[in-house]
Design an enzyme around this catalytic site. Structure first.
Site, PDB file in Angstrom:
ATOM      1  N   HIS A   1       4.140  -1.020   9.494  1.00 11.02           N
ATOM      2  CA  HIS A   1       5.273  -1.128  10.326  1.00 11.02           C
ATOM      3  C   HIS A   1       6.382  -1.139   9.493  1.00 11.02           C
ATOM      4  O   HIS A   1       6.218  -1.133   8.251  1.00 11.02           O
ATOM      5  CB  HIS A   1       5.391  -2.399  11.186  1.00 11.02           C
ATOM      6  CG  HIS A   1       5.320  -3.362  10.515  1.00 11.02           C
ATOM      7  ND1 HIS A   1       4.016  -4.050  10.162  1.00 11.02           N
ATOM      8  CD2 HIS A   1       6.294  -4.170   9.791  1.00 11.02           C
ATOM      9  CE1 HIS A   1       4.354  -5.218   9.422  1.00 11.02           C
ATOM     10  NE2 HIS A   1       5.836  -5.254   9.215  1.00 11.02           N
TER      11      HIS A   1
ATOM     12  N   HIS B   1      11.161   0.841   4.037  1.00 15.31           N
ATOM     13  CA  HIS B   1       9.917   1.147   3.579  1.00 15.31           C
ATOM     14  C   HIS B   1       8.891   0.823   4.214  1.00 15.31           C
ATOM     15  O   HIS B   1       8.960  -0.106   5.014  1.00 15.31           O
ATOM     16  CB  HIS B   1       9.948   0.522   1.953  1.00 15.31           C
ATOM     17  CG  HIS B   1       9.722  -1.055   1.904  1.00 15.31           C
ATOM     18  ND1 HIS B   1      10.890  -1.795   1.861  1.00 15.31           N
ATOM     19  CD2 HIS B   1       8.769  -1.592   1.981  1.00 15.31           C
ATOM     20  CE1 HIS B   1      10.444  -3.095   1.978  1.00 15.31           C
ATOM     21  NE2 HIS B   1       8.971  -3.013   2.046  1.00 15.31           N
TER      22      HIS B   1
HETATM   23  P1  ATP Z   1       0.461 -11.898   3.963  1.00 15.34           P
HETATM   24  O1  ATP Z   1       1.898 -12.794   3.709  1.00 15.34           O
HETATM   25  O2  ATP Z   1      -0.506 -12.634   4.000  1.00 15.34           O
HETATM   26  O3  ATP Z   1       0.395 -10.965   2.566  1.00 15.34           O
HETATM   27  P2  ATP Z   1       2.209 -10.221   5.520  1.00 15.34           P
HETATM   28  O4  ATP Z   1       3.259 -10.168   4.319  1.00 15.34           O
HETATM   29  O5  ATP Z   1       1.725  -8.894   6.176  1.00 15.34           O
HETATM   30  O6  ATP Z   1       0.743 -10.962   4.948  1.00 15.34           O
HETATM   31  P3  ATP Z   1       3.950 -11.895   6.801  1.00 15.34           P
HETATM   32  O7  ATP Z   1       4.153 -12.395   5.582  1.00 15.34           O
HETATM   33  O8  ATP Z   1       3.759 -12.684   8.116  1.00 15.34           O
HETATM   34  O9  ATP Z   1       2.737 -11.017   6.816  1.00 15.34           O
HETATM   35  O10 ATP Z   1       5.054 -10.722   6.915  1.00 15.34           O
HETATM   36  C1  ATP Z   1       5.273 -10.242   7.919  1.00 15.34           C
HETATM   37  C2  ATP Z   1       6.364  -8.834   7.857  1.00 15.34           C
HETATM   38  O11 ATP Z   1       7.546  -9.388   7.143  1.00 15.34           O
HETATM   39  C3  ATP Z   1       5.839  -7.935   6.755  1.00 15.34           C
HETATM   40  O12 ATP Z   1       6.473  -6.645   6.842  1.00 15.34           O
HETATM   41  C4  ATP Z   1       6.297  -8.535   5.559  1.00 15.34           C
HETATM   42  O13 ATP Z   1       6.611  -7.452   4.374  1.00 15.34           O
HETATM   43  C5  ATP Z   1       7.729  -9.018   5.957  1.00 15.34           C
HETATM   44  N1  ATP Z   1       8.130 -10.183   5.119  1.00 15.34           N
HETATM   45  C6  ATP Z   1       7.396 -11.097   4.810  1.00 15.34           C
HETATM   46  N2  ATP Z   1       8.134 -12.113   4.207  1.00 15.34           N
HETATM   47  C7  ATP Z   1       9.299 -11.676   3.880  1.00 15.34           C
HETATM   48  C8  ATP Z   1      10.421 -11.988   3.364  1.00 15.34           C
HETATM   49  N3  ATP Z   1      10.737 -13.165   2.654  1.00 15.34           N
HETATM   50  N4  ATP Z   1      11.630 -11.007   3.260  1.00 15.34           N
HETATM   51  C9  ATP Z   1      11.389  -9.943   3.973  1.00 15.34           C
HETATM   52  N5  ATP Z   1      10.425  -9.406   4.577  1.00 15.34           N
HETATM   53  C10 ATP Z   1       9.339 -10.174   4.578  1.00 15.34           C
END
Ligand code: ATP
Ligand code: MG
Length: 191
Positions: free
Chosen positions: A44, A130
């Site tokens: 997404h 991205h």
């Molecule tokens: P995992 O953490 O297990 O790798 P994930 O990153 O897909 O899984 P989340 O960490 O819940 O899941 O993130 C959800 C969304 O928010 C994703 O698009 C992730 O790239 C984005 N995201 C997560 N943490 C941040 C952050 N600190 N800043 C910006 N975007 C973030």
């Protein structure tokens, strides 16, 4: 009640997710396991990562999101290009790019401002839209990182298609042992 891990994002049409899935399959065969791929259905365009949201704040969050998003006209962006953060030589996040009109930046800016008012901090970095395809494990060895960098450097992605943005979603993210599970909680339509 327990906090909900949440983020605001633009959903991708199925044909684009499928194309991204094909790219992942191709790259998967030539890269080490230290590069962890996102399930195509999870890909997404993130507009804002909120982190923990108290269920009692969901209504005001949804209201703020509706109000902000509804002031924006629907727009189109194209999915094209390929790269890595911080760069292809030291890859951590592997992505496919988006080429968007100013409306996307504006939508991001306004969502960021309105949610910040509700206590959800904005990021220090600038917004660089991205689609994350994969992430390099913290435990990747220098040899693995080099292997990944070599593959990424030789890979290109042309235009995969266009996305017509008509709404924005609030998602919950449940971090399960098998990976993150995203579920849409709320849909905010554009004008
Ligand atoms: P995992 O953490 O297990 O790798 P994930 O990153 O897909 O899984 P989340 O960490 O819940 O899941 O993130 C959800 C969304 O928010 C994703 O698009 C992730 O790239 C984005 N995201 C997560 N943490 C941040 C952050 N600190 N800043 C910006 N975007 C973030
Ligand atoms: Mg994460």
């Amino acid at each position: 009640m327990n906090a909900i891990r949440a983020f605001i994002a633009i959903e991708l049409p199925q044909p684009i997710q499928s194309r991204l899935g094909e790219i992942i399959q191709e790259l998967k065969s030539s890269t080490p396991k230290a590069l962890r791929w996102v399930p195509p259905g999870n890909i997404h365009l993130t507009l804002k990562f909120l982190g923990n949201v108290s269920p009692t704040n969901l209504t005001s969050l949804n209201q703020a999101l509706s109000k902000t998003v509804s002031r924006h006209r629907s727009f189109e962006f194209s999915v094209a290009g390929f790269g890595a953060f911080p760069n292809k030589l030291r890859p951590r996040v592997v992505w496919v790019g988006v080429a968007a009109p100013e409306e996307l930046e504006l939508l991001h800016h306004n969502i960021d401002r309105e949610t910040e008012r509700l206590g959800y901090h904005s990021e220090d970095r600038n917004f660089s839209p991205h689609l994350t395809l994969g992430r390099v494990s913290q435990h990747a060895s220098p040899v693995e990182v080099k292997q990944i960098a070599d593959v990424l450097n030789g890979y290109q992605v042309g235009e995969l298609g266009k996305v017509n943005v008509k709404s924005v979603h609030l998602y919950r993210s449940d971090l399960q042992p098998g990976g993150a599970v995203y579920s849409p909680l709320f849909k905010a339509p554009l004008e």
